[in-house]
Design a protein around this motif. Sequence first.
Motif, short mmCIF file in Angstrom:
data_model
loop_
_atom_site.label_atom_id
_atom_site.label_comp_id
_atom_site.label_asym_id
_atom_site.label_seq_id
_atom_site.Cartn_x
_atom_site.Cartn_y
_atom_site.Cartn_z
N GLN B 80 0.81 -1.21 0.00
CA GLN B 80 0.00 0.00 0.00
C GLN B 80 0.84 1.26 0.00
N GLY B 86 -3.90 -1.03 -0.23
CA GLY B 86 -4.23 -1.77 0.98
C GLY B 86 -5.16 -2.93 0.64
N GLY B 87 -4.95 -4.08 1.27
CA GLY B 87 -5.79 -5.24 1.00
C GLY B 87 -5.04 -6.33 0.25
N PHE B 109 -2.92 -19.01 3.71
CA PHE B 109 -1.60 -18.69 4.25
C PHE B 109 -0.64 -19.88 4.14
N THR B 123 -10.12 -16.37 -4.76
CA THR B 123 -10.11 -15.19 -5.62
C THR B 123 -9.17 -14.16 -4.99
N PRO B 124 -8.15 -13.74 -5.72
CA PRO B 124 -7.20 -12.79 -5.14
C PRO B 124 -7.80 -11.37 -5.16
N PRO B 125 -7.13 -10.43 -4.50
CA PRO B 125 -7.59 -9.04 -4.52
C PRO B 125 -7.27 -8.43 -5.88
N THR B 126 -8.15 -8.67 -6.82
CA THR B 126 -7.86 -8.41 -8.23
C THR B 126 -7.47 -6.96 -8.51
N TYR B 127 -8.19 -6.03 -7.94
CA TYR B 127 -7.91 -4.63 -8.28
C TYR B 127 -6.56 -4.18 -7.71
#
Lengths: 245, 245
Positions: B80, B86-87, B109, B123-127
């Motif tokens: 971030q 962040g995320g 993990f 599903t990953p944090p796509t954005y």
Amino acid sequence: MQVAASSKDSNFTTIPSRSQWNIDPDAAYLHYTTNETISGVEFHAVPEVDGLPLVADMSSNILSRPVEVRRFGLIYASAQKNLGLGGMAVVVVREDLIGQPLPGTPSIFDYRRQADNGSMVNTPPTYAWYVAGLMLEWLKEQGGPAAIEARNIRKAEKLYAAIDASPFYSNLVDPAARSRMNVPFHLMDASLNNRFLADATEAGLVYLKGHRSVGGMRASIYNAMPEEGVDTLISFMREFERKRG
Amino acid sequence: MQVAASSKDSNFTTIPSRSQWNIDPDAAYLHYTTNETISGVEFHAVPEVDGLPLVADMSSNILSRPVEVRRFGLIYASAQKNLGLGGMAVVVVREDLIGQPLPGTPSIFDYRRQADNGSMVNTPPTYAWYVAGLMLEWLKEQGGPAAIEARNIRKAEKLYAAIDASPFYSNLVDPAARSRMNVPFHLMDASLNNRFLADATEAGLVYLKGHRSVGGMRASIYNAMPEEGVDTLISFMREFERKRG
């Protein structure tokens, strides 16, 4: 973990009736997923569990309908369908279930610490949080969960009706358990699958390929899909059947 | 956990010299944070730890300089500051340290599962991932980590030089351990703090308030801050001193 019920025998096209569930009398909670996106199966009522805390994964149908929150011990949802972006999870937890984390639980998963710190024990996923706020405002403008539910019912009913009315398409899920969010269907002639997908893409209808584990097609019609989108899909399906059926 | 070294005695303005560290001979790894954002302390060399796996939190200075990755057992960074939003967290882990998760470790993990699934167990944090890609492309256009390091050194050196040259401002961190990313400073007359922040905001210089635990000011000059931004801050500080000093 003990499995209280499974619909494996029906290839995950049903929800076992409540009377057949085998709940461990020593269970701490009962977990279920309110909507299953691959086969397209959804619980349309909250199961009765005699005071046992009910834990629900609502990732794929949260905010698609009103929910009686008080009936749950804990609701969680990864926020990437009807709320926010991938990379955020929303947790709603009953006060008395907070504060007994397993030893070694990372602090960001300690609900007591999160509750005491406004969900900001660490820097939160700020952008996903912001987008979730925009989606909540949008939902209010649509009339809230009850209004969106009415629209979701209309969308799903007309799509299932079109599938059921045709000998060319099929959906094998028990009508009482069909998902309003994810409508999988098969072409009776699977050799036409690639043609269907290519023509659909040309018509502006995308992401219709079914999950790799079940094949066929899947129309995901979350809150953001307008009723006109479903109408367009139905027209396309009829036209494809007329040309290729 | 055993603390090998602490700079608490100096109020976190130094890095204890390596010879004073007390490393448990049975330790499985040694953890440190390469840049500390509150007091503004940064390791400018990788410590020698005689083959012990080195685990580093690089959240606040990753990609601000070249890093000899092979010297680390595991590098992690919440993305971030110089990378993404962040995320998302980035983990770089040595092959032989993968695959022995503690019992009960959530599957996302479990680095073996992530490595085997292209970091897409869920599903990953796509954005955030997409934005990280844009930032990596930008970094390449700037000339890569070596070029950005040279710029970061220039930015930090001129800001510390301006602080040190003035009796009006101060920074108490050992010059050998000063952060290139976060430059905290105090006005010798703390009663001028609010005036300083208000005038700075008016001049377009924002987020200069120091962390609540130490007070004063803090200029965070991550990769994205151009050299001109630091020049503008220095000019503003001189002008403020001239008017109020």
